[in-house]
Scaffold this active site. Structure first.
Site, PDB file in Angstrom:
ATOM      1  N   ASP A  38     -27.465  -1.209   0.192  1.00  0.00           N
ATOM      2  CA  ASP A  38     -27.482   0.013  -0.611  1.00  0.00           C
ATOM      3  C   ASP A  38     -27.620   1.224   0.294  1.00  0.00           C
ATOM      4  O   ASP A  38     -28.288   1.168   1.332  1.00  0.00           O
ATOM      5  CB  ASP A  38     -28.650  -0.014  -1.602  1.00  0.00           C
ATOM      6  CG  ASP A  38     -29.990   0.222  -0.927  1.00  0.00           C
ATOM      7  OD1 ASP A  38     -30.569   1.309  -1.092  1.00  0.00           O
ATOM      8  OD2 ASP A  38     -30.441  -0.686  -0.201  1.00  0.00           O
ATOM      9  N   SER A  39     -26.957   2.324  -0.075  1.00  0.00           N
ATOM     10  CA  SER A  39     -27.054   3.594   0.641  1.00  0.00           C
ATOM     11  C   SER A  39     -26.709   3.412   2.120  1.00  0.00           C
ATOM     12  O   SER A  39     -25.602   3.004   2.448  1.00  0.00           O
ATOM     13  CB  SER A  39     -28.447   4.195   0.440  1.00  0.00           C
ATOM     14  OG  SER A  39     -28.486   5.523   0.905  1.00  0.00           O
ATOM     15  N   ALA A  40     -27.662   3.683   3.024  1.00  0.00           N
ATOM     16  CA  ALA A  40     -27.395   3.455   4.445  1.00  0.00           C
ATOM     17  C   ALA A  40     -27.059   1.993   4.703  1.00  0.00           C
ATOM     18  O   ALA A  40     -26.233   1.673   5.568  1.00  0.00           O
ATOM     19  CB  ALA A  40     -28.602   3.872   5.277  1.00  0.00           C
TER      20      ALA A  40
END
Length: 392
Positions: A217-219
């Site tokens: 998720d995200s990074a």
């Protein structure tokens, strides 16, 4: 005599009334006046540094609400600091344990093994899908050992019935990029080796390498994409393993020029560019393919080493437009695979981690577990599915 007594009583009553009025006035001053004129509380100060080093109190980079870095090099993290122990999760029955992948660098992971399938007697010896997961946190905070990700991986492992490996890669700014990418690549190959013939029993005895998924998720979504690109450009993983599916949850992608729907606010774009430069120590520009996969030529994007890709996005997320553009670019590159998208309107970045019981989070988890549970499509099905499938 009676009149004199009445006069004394009256005086005493007046004196008592005066005392009561005085007390009331004092109480009014103490409790009411300060309440209207009290100064707002000061924000919490930074933790004490080295008093003998003046640079220890000078802010070099303010990456709030994640961390503050001082001129001396001291880093004060503001979030993602909590840690929880591995063990048996009461809610799901999933067992977790921590493993060291590289003692020299401290690269580690938390592994998850679901309970035996219901109705089975004796040990459950069936082979399970293998999920390698990279946590988010802007490359600077969070951990595979935080309660946030521990709870999420317990839920995913239980619902998919997968052996999950949540990677504890090293964080910036102490370890600038590409450290997180290199750690993540090393961890993925460690999983591939152990699932084939290595000493780690959960992978060797229970893992099914023909169903190897990479997610984040995200990074962590950014890392997952770049890991799959590296597998494609370096000829695959150790032992000949292949990535079956790639799952990018609200991935962290950005670029110099806005794509359709992305903010055009100059200050916001400068901030994202500055924080990316901080994360990588200025090594990579904001249009480097590591952060802007749209800068990849189609011929390079086609080398993404996964048969299936799923991209989720949240309606109020700054990263949403580029995630959608990424899916469209991959689909149009000639890459031979199946792409799925899942959109949650009205939600912010990775909302599902903070509110796992929210109805939208439950729906998103159902999409995630459905993607990880489905069998890999055949070559013929892939040929027909070279399009974007959108789920609402």
């Amino acid at each position: 005599m009676v009149a004199k007594s009445k006069g004394q009583v009256a005086k005493l009553a007046l004196l008592l009334l005066a005392v009561l009025l005085l007390v009331a006035a004092i109480l009014l001053c103490v409790f009411l006046i300060p309440r209207h004129h009290r100064k707002p509380p000061l924000p919490p100060g930074s933790p004490p540094g080295n008093a003998s080093n003046p640079d220890d109190s000078i802010v070099a980079f303010d990456f709030s609400p994640y961390l503050i870095m001082y001129k001396s090099g001291r880093v004060h993290r503001l979030d993602g600091l909590a840690r929880c122990s591995a063990g048996i999760d009461e809610a799901t029955g999933v067992t977790s344990k921590d493993v060291v992948i590289d003692g020299g660098t401290g690269l580690a992971a938390r592994m998850y093994l679901p309970p035996a399938a219901k109705g089975k007697k004796g040990p459950d010896t069936s082979r399970l899908p293998v999920l390698v997961f990279y946590h988010g946190g802007a490359f600077v905070i969070e951990s595979a050992f935080t309660p946030l990700y521990h709870a999420y991986l317990n839920a995913v492992s239980a619902k998919v019935r997968a052996v999950a490996v949540s990677v504890e890669y090293r964080l910036a700014p102490e370890h600038r990029l590409p450290t997180a990418y290199n750690d993540s690549w090393q961890a993925l190959n460690w999983v591939a080796r152990n699932a084939a013939s290595g000493p780690e029993p959960w992978l060797r005895d229970r893992g099914n390498l023909s169903r190897l998924f990479v997610a984040g998720d995200s990074a962590g979504g950014n890392i997952a994409h770049n890991t799959a690109m590296r597998a494609g450009t370096e000829g695959g993983l150790d032992g000949g393993a292949a990535i079956t599916g790639l799952l990018l949850l609200d991935p962290y992608f950005w670029g110099k020029e806005p794509v359709a729907g992305e903010t055009t606010d100059a200050a916001t774009r400068r901030e994202y560019e500055a924080t990316w430069s901080f994360i990588c120590g200025g090594r990579y520009g904001i249009d480097d393919p590591l952060v802007n996969p749209l800068s990849l030529p189609a011929a390079e994007m086609r080398r993404l080493a996964s048969k299936r890709v799923a991209v989720t996005s949240s309606g109020l997320d700054d990263f949403r437009p580029r995630a959608l553009a990424y899916a469209a670019a991959l689909n149009g590159s000639g890459w031979e695979g199946e792409i799925e998208q899942y959109e949650t309107p009205g939600e912010r970045h990775v909302y599902f981690l903070d509110r796992p019981k929210d109805p939208n989070s439950v729906k998103e988890l159902a999409f995630v577990t459905g993607f990880l549970s489905r069998e890999s499509p055949s070559v013929a099905q892939q040929q027909l599915a070279r399009r974007i499938t959108t789920w609402a």
